[in-house]
Scaffold this motif. Structure first.
Motif, PDB file in Angstrom:
ATOM      1  N   ASP A  68      30.831 103.274 158.701  1.00 58.11           N
ATOM      2  CA  ASP A  68      31.137 103.499 160.061  1.00 58.11           C
ATOM      3  C   ASP A  68      31.024 102.348 160.957  1.00 58.11           C
ATOM      4  OD1 ASP A  68      31.968 106.276 159.765  1.00 58.11           O
ATOM      5  OD2 ASP A  68      29.735 106.426 159.133  1.00 58.11           O
ATOM      6  N   ALA A  69      29.892 101.346 160.735  1.00 59.92           N
ATOM      7  CA  ALA A  69      29.728 100.293 161.740  1.00 59.92           C
ATOM      8  C   ALA A  69      28.891  99.242 160.785  1.00 59.92           C
ATOM      9  CB  ALA A  69      28.918 100.859 162.750  1.00 59.92           C
ATOM     10  N   LEU A  70      28.738  98.045 161.497  1.00 64.27           N
ATOM     11  CA  LEU A  70      27.836  97.215 160.862  1.00 64.27           C
ATOM     12  C   LEU A  70      26.836  96.556 162.078  1.00 64.27           C
ATOM     13  CD1 LEU A  70      29.926  95.064 158.375  1.00 64.27           C
ATOM     14  CD2 LEU A  70      28.075  96.346 157.570  1.00 64.27           C
ATOM     15  N   VAL A  71      25.897  96.199 161.771  1.00 62.12           N
ATOM     16  CA  VAL A  71      24.903  95.741 162.958  1.00 62.12           C
ATOM     17  C   VAL A  71      24.181  94.429 162.592  1.00 62.12           C
ATOM     18  CG1 VAL A  71      22.992  96.232 164.258  1.00 62.12           C
ATOM     19  CG2 VAL A  71      24.317  97.927 163.963  1.00 62.12           C
ATOM     20  N   LEU A  72      24.348  93.353 163.338  1.00 54.12           N
ATOM     21  CA  LEU A  72      23.813  91.973 163.104  1.00 54.12           C
ATOM     22  C   LEU A  72      22.711  92.191 164.450  1.00 54.12           C
ATOM     23  CD1 LEU A  72      26.867  89.839 162.433  1.00 54.12           C
ATOM     24  CD2 LEU A  72      25.342  91.301 160.973  1.00 54.12           C
ATOM     25  N   SER A  73      21.557  91.754 164.218  1.00 59.19           N
ATOM     26  CA  SER A  73      20.644  91.622 165.054  1.00 59.19           C
ATOM     27  C   SER A  73      19.591  90.459 164.923  1.00 59.19           C
ATOM     28  CB  SER A  73      19.825  92.919 165.126  1.00 59.19           C
ATOM     29  OG  SER A  73      18.805  92.766 166.182  1.00 59.19           O
ATOM     30  N   GLY A  74      19.155  89.957 166.094  1.00 62.56           N
ATOM     31  CA  GLY A  74      17.926  89.332 166.081  1.00 62.56           C
ATOM     32  C   GLY A  74      16.633  90.200 166.182  1.00 62.56           C
ATOM     33  N   GLY A  75      15.515  89.461 166.283  1.00 59.56           N
ATOM     34  CA  GLY A  75      14.111  90.048 166.308  1.00 59.56           C
ATOM     35  C   GLY A  75      13.575  90.232 164.772  1.00 59.56           C
ATOM     36  N   ALA A  84      19.659 101.858 164.188  1.00 58.30           N
ATOM     37  CA  ALA A  84      19.391 103.314 164.730  1.00 58.30           C
ATOM     38  C   ALA A  84      19.809 103.707 166.051  1.00 58.30           C
ATOM     39  CB  ALA A  84      17.740 103.538 164.877  1.00 58.30           C
ATOM     40  N   GLY A  85      19.876 102.817 167.010  1.00 52.16           N
ATOM     41  CA  GLY A  85      20.688 103.116 168.118  1.00 52.16           C
ATOM     42  C   GLY A  85      22.317 103.015 167.871  1.00 52.16           C
ATOM     43  N   VAL A  86      22.570 102.333 167.182  1.00 53.45           N
ATOM     44  CA  VAL A  86      24.499 102.556 166.757  1.00 53.45           C
ATOM     45  C   VAL A  86      24.361 103.818 166.110  1.00 53.45           C
ATOM     46  CG1 VAL A  86      26.075 101.502 165.402  1.00 53.45           C
ATOM     47  CG2 VAL A  86      24.579  99.902 166.739  1.00 53.45           C
ATOM     48  N   THR A  87      23.517 104.149 165.231  1.00 47.87           N
ATOM     49  CA  THR A  87      23.866 105.260 164.442  1.00 47.87           C
ATOM     50  C   THR A  87      23.730 106.701 165.345  1.00 47.87           C
ATOM     51  OG1 THR A  87      22.625 104.285 162.450  1.00 47.87           O
ATOM     52  CG2 THR A  87      22.534 106.731 162.513  1.00 47.87           C
ATOM     53  N   ALA A  88      22.778 106.365 165.980  1.00 48.11           N
ATOM     54  CA  ALA A  88      22.583 107.729 167.099  1.00 48.11           C
ATOM     55  C   ALA A  88      23.848 107.758 168.200  1.00 48.11           C
ATOM     56  CB  ALA A  88      21.461 107.597 167.861  1.00 48.11           C
ATOM     57  N   TRP A  89      24.404 106.794 168.276  1.00 46.55           N
ATOM     58  CA  TRP A  89      25.459 106.672 169.331  1.00 46.55           C
ATOM     59  C   TRP A  89      26.674 107.253 168.635  1.00 46.55           C
ATOM     60  CZ3 TRP A  89      30.385 104.387 169.646  1.00 46.55           C
ATOM     61  CH2 TRP A  89      31.012 104.337 170.840  1.00 46.55           C
ATOM     62  N   LEU A  90      26.986 106.793 167.547  1.00 44.53           N
ATOM     63  CA  LEU A  90      28.082 107.274 166.530  1.00 44.53           C
ATOM     64  C   LEU A  90      27.953 108.675 166.205  1.00 44.53           C
ATOM     65  CD1 LEU A  90      28.365 104.208 164.228  1.00 44.53           C
ATOM     66  CD2 LEU A  90      30.065 104.890 165.632  1.00 44.53           C
ATOM     67  N   ALA A  91      26.740 109.111 166.139  1.00 46.95           N
ATOM     68  CA  ALA A  91      26.670 110.524 165.659  1.00 46.95           C
ATOM     69  C   ALA A  91      26.910 111.614 166.939  1.00 46.95           C
ATOM     70  CB  ALA A  91      25.120 110.920 165.306  1.00 46.95           C
ATOM     71  N   GLY A  92      26.812 110.824 168.116  1.00 47.98           N
ATOM     72  CA  GLY A  92      27.322 111.485 169.322  1.00 47.98           C
ATOM     73  C   GLY A  92      28.642 111.583 169.500  1.00 47.98           C
ATOM     74  N   GLN A  93      29.301 110.660 168.634  1.00 52.73           N
ATOM     75  CA  GLN A  93      30.705 110.709 168.843  1.00 52.73           C
ATOM     76  C   GLN A  93      31.634 111.270 167.774  1.00 52.73           C
ATOM     77  OE1 GLN A  93      32.136 108.848 171.452  1.00 52.73           O
ATOM     78  NE2 GLN A  93      29.837 108.800 171.944  1.00 52.73           N
ATOM     79  N   GLY A  94      30.579 112.066 166.877  1.00 54.31           N
ATOM     80  CA  GLY A  94      31.077 112.826 165.736  1.00 54.31           C
ATOM     81  C   GLY A  94      31.520 112.085 164.602  1.00 54.31           C
ATOM     82  N   LYS A  95      30.988 110.927 164.422  1.00 53.04           N
ATOM     83  CA  LYS A  95      31.223 109.966 163.295  1.00 53.04           C
ATOM     84  C   LYS A  95      30.207 110.286 162.384  1.00 53.04           C
ATOM     85  CE  LYS A  95      34.563 107.664 165.296  1.00 53.04           C
ATOM     86  NZ  LYS A  95      36.029 107.528 165.266  1.00 53.04           N
ATOM     87  N   ARG A 103      26.989 115.426 160.109  1.00 46.89           N
ATOM     88  CA  ARG A 103      27.452 114.110 159.718  1.00 46.89           C
ATOM     89  C   ARG A 103      26.646 113.001 160.050  1.00 46.89           C
ATOM     90  NH1 ARG A 103      32.550 113.165 158.700  1.00 46.89           N
ATOM     91  NH2 ARG A 103      34.118 115.152 158.803  1.00 46.89           N
ATOM     92  N   VAL A 104      26.378 112.247 158.906  1.00 43.32           N
ATOM     93  CA  VAL A 104      25.569 111.181 158.973  1.00 43.32           C
ATOM     94  C   VAL A 104      26.237 109.627 159.013  1.00 43.32           C
ATOM     95  CG1 VAL A 104      23.373 109.971 157.847  1.00 43.32           C
ATOM     96  CG2 VAL A 104      23.786 112.429 157.814  1.00 43.32           C
ATOM     97  N   PRO A 105      26.149 109.227 160.252  1.00 37.05           N
ATOM     98  CA  PRO A 105      26.977 107.662 160.218  1.00 37.05           C
ATOM     99  C   PRO A 105      26.220 106.839 159.179  1.00 37.05           C
ATOM    100  CG  PRO A 105      26.417 108.557 162.377  1.00 37.05           C
ATOM    101  CD  PRO A 105      25.604 109.372 161.330  1.00 37.05           C
ATOM    102  N   ILE A 106      27.088 105.802 158.501  1.00 36.51           N
ATOM    103  CA  ILE A 106      26.695 104.946 157.648  1.00 36.51           C
ATOM    104  C   ILE A 106      26.706 103.622 158.325  1.00 36.51           C
ATOM    105  CG2 ILE A 106      26.938 104.066 155.461  1.00 36.51           C
ATOM    106  CD1 ILE A 106      26.269 107.061 155.390  1.00 36.51           C
ATOM    107  N   VAL A 107      25.624 102.940 158.534  1.00 38.49           N
ATOM    108  CA  VAL A 107      25.521 101.767 159.432  1.00 38.49           C
ATOM    109  C   VAL A 107      24.580 100.634 158.653  1.00 38.49           C
ATOM    110  CG1 VAL A 107      24.899 100.895 161.624  1.00 38.49           C
ATOM    111  CG2 VAL A 107      25.904 103.213 161.532  1.00 38.49           C
ATOM    112  N   PRO A 108      25.091  99.870 157.837  1.00 37.75           N
ATOM    113  CA  PRO A 108      24.227  98.890 157.172  1.00 37.75           C
ATOM    114  C   PRO A 108      24.016  97.664 158.422  1.00 37.75           C
ATOM    115  CG  PRO A 108      26.033  99.504 155.841  1.00 37.75           C
ATOM    116  CD  PRO A 108      26.266 100.185 156.873  1.00 37.75           C
ATOM    117  N   ALA A 109      22.926  97.153 158.282  1.00 42.64           N
ATOM    118  CA  ALA A 109      22.451  96.130 159.160  1.00 42.64           C
ATOM    119  C   ALA A 109      21.839  94.907 158.396  1.00 42.64           C
ATOM    120  CB  ALA A 109      21.742  96.820 160.164  1.00 42.64           C
ATOM    121  N   ALA A 110      21.652  93.916 159.346  1.00 41.08           N
ATOM    122  CA  ALA A 110      20.876  92.726 158.761  1.00 41.08           C
ATOM    123  C   ALA A 110      20.442  91.960 160.036  1.00 41.08           C
ATOM    124  CB  ALA A 110      21.882  91.667 157.917  1.00 41.08           C
TER     125      ALA A 110
END
Length: 345
Positions: A68-75, A84-95, A103-110
Motif C-alpha cells: 500500500d505504501a513505501l517509506v524512506l526515512s532518516g534517523g 508505523a505513522g504511515v500504516t496508522a494513517w492508511l488504516a484510518g483510510q480503510g486501506k 485491514r492491515v496496510p502493508i508498508v515496507p520501509a528503509a
C-alpha cells in the motif's frame, strides 16, 4: 529546499503520490510514497549495512502480493518508526490487506543514517519519526519538491550535500514508462572528484542537473577510494516504478537492473559502509507483450532513470537554514551544497 518543479517525477506514473515531512531542528525527515491502489513490489539490497522493515514480504515466494505504501526515512534505526505513522494513517483510510474483518496496510520501509549531521538527536524516549511519517502521508500528492526535503533533509554524500531526486522516461519500443525517486546519502561521490561534473552526465535529459557533461579527460584521482570512512554512516535509498503489469519476480528483476544506475551515478557504491537498496513497484496498467524482452527494456530504462534521479538529488540540494557547512572531509556535520560551491542554474 529547491523551489523548482521540473518535469520528470516518480508521480509521472499514474496512481502514485509522494509526500515529505521534516524537522529542521533534528535535520532529518521522511518521504512517503503512497499508491492509489495496491501495487506489486519487490526489492534488491546491495549495500552492506541496510536498515529495513517488512522487506521479507517482497520476496517472490511470500504470500502477500501487493503493498500500500513505501517509506524512506532518516534517523537510522529510529526512523523505522516512520512506517508505523504511515500504516496508522492508511488504516484510518480503510486501506490494507484484508485479514477477516481487519485491514492491515502493508508498508515496507528503509532508513538512512543522518545521526551525525549536527541536528538535535537527544530526543529521549520520543523520536519524531512516527509523527513525521503520518505528516508525510497526509500531504502526499502528485507534485513534490526535490533537494533538501523529506528523507533527504539531512542527507550528505562524500563531499556534497545530498537530497531527494527524481526522474522519469518512456521506455523505448514499448508503451511503458519508468520513473525513479532517490534519497541520496552516499558514502561515495555523485560528482567527478572535486569538480561540478556528475558521474551520471551521459544520461542527463535537458540540462536537468546543469548540462555540464563529463570532464575530458576524467582525472584518474576521481576514481580513488574516499578518505572519509565512517562505518554505517551512509545509504542511498531508491524507488523505481513502472506502469507495466509485472509479477513479483519480474519486479525483482527490475530492482536488480536498476541498481546499475546507482553504480553509474555514485563512486564508489554498494560498499560495506552503505545500506544501498532499490525498491521496485509496478502499477499494472499496461500488459506485457513480450515478457522477456519487455522486462529487459524496462530494466535498462530504470537504470538510466535512477542515475538521473541521484544526480538531481545532489544538484537540487540546498544548505539548511542556520547551518554552516562542515569542513571538507569532516566526519560530522553537513558538507556544502552543489549550488553553494558551483552556483545555481
Amino acid at each position: 529546499m529547491s523551489d523548482s518543479r521540473p518535469s520528470g517525477l516518480l508521480t509521472d506514473i499514474p496512481g502514485i503520490r509522494v509526500g515529505h515531512a521534516a524537522d529542521l531542528r533534528v535535520r532529518s525527515g521522511v518521504t512517503a510514497i503512497l499508491f492509489d491502489a495496491p501495487v506489486v513490489a519487490s526489492v534488491d539490497v546491495r549495500g552492506g549495512g541496510p536498515g529495513t522493515r517488512e522487506t521479507d514480504l517482497l520476496d517472490p515466494e511470500r504470500t502477500v502480493e501487493t503493498i500500500d505504501a513505501l517509506v524512506l526515512s532518516g534517523g537510522s534505526a529510529f526512523g523505522l518508526d516512520a512506517a508505523a505513522g504511515v500504516t496508522a494513517w492508511l488504516a484510518g483510510q480503510g486501506k490494507g490487506f484484508a485479514v477477516g474483518g481487519v485491514r492491515v496496510p502493508i508498508v515496507p520501509a528503509a532508513i538512512l543514517f543522518d545521526l551525525l549531521n549536527g541536528g538535535h538527536k537527544q530526543w529521549g524516549d520520543d523520536p519524531p519519526y512516527r509523527d513525521l511519517g503520518r505528516r508525510a502521508a497526509e500531504v502526499a500528492g502528485g507534485d513534490f519538491a526535490l533537494g533538501s526535503v523529506g528523507a533527504g533533509t539531512g542527507a550528505r554524500t562524500g563531499n556534497l550535500k545530498g537530497g531527494i531526486g527524481s526522474a522519469s522516461a518512456p521506455v523505448e519500443g514499448t508503451p511503458f514508462r519508468v520513473a525513479a525517486l532517490a534519497a541520496v546519502n552516499a558514502f561515495g561521490r555523485a560528482v567527478v572528484g572535486d569538480g561540478p561534473h556528475f558521474w551520471a552526465a551521459p544520461f542527463e535529459v535537458g540540462g536537468e542537473f546543469g548540462g555540464l557533461g563529463l570532464p575530458s579527460p576524467v582525472p584518474e584521482a576521481a576514481h580513488a577510494f574516499p578518505a572519509r570512512i565512517l562505518p554505517g554512516a551512509a545509504t542511498t535509498l531508491a524507488v523505481v516504478a513502472t506502469d507495466a503489469a509485472l509479477t513479483k519476480a519480474q519486479c525483482r528483476r527490475l530492482a536488480v537492473a536498476a541498481q546499475d544506475g546507482l553504480a553509474r551515478a555514485l563512486v564508489p557504491a554498494h560498499t560495506p559502509l552503505d545500506g544501498d537498496l532499490v525498491f521496485s513497484v509496478a502499477t499494472g496498467a499496461q500488459p506485457l507483450a513480450d515478457p522477456v524482452g519487455d522486462v529487459a527494456r524496462l530494466g535498462h530504462a530504470a537504470a538510466r532513470v535512477l542515475a538521473r534521479a541521484i544526480a538531481r538529488g545532489v544538484y537540487e540540494a540546498t544548505g539548511l537554514p542556520g547551518v554552516t557547512a562542515a569542513a571538507p572531509g569532516a566526519m560530522e556535520g553537513l558538507p556544502p551544497a552543489w549550488r553553494d560551491v558551483f552556483g545555481g542554474r
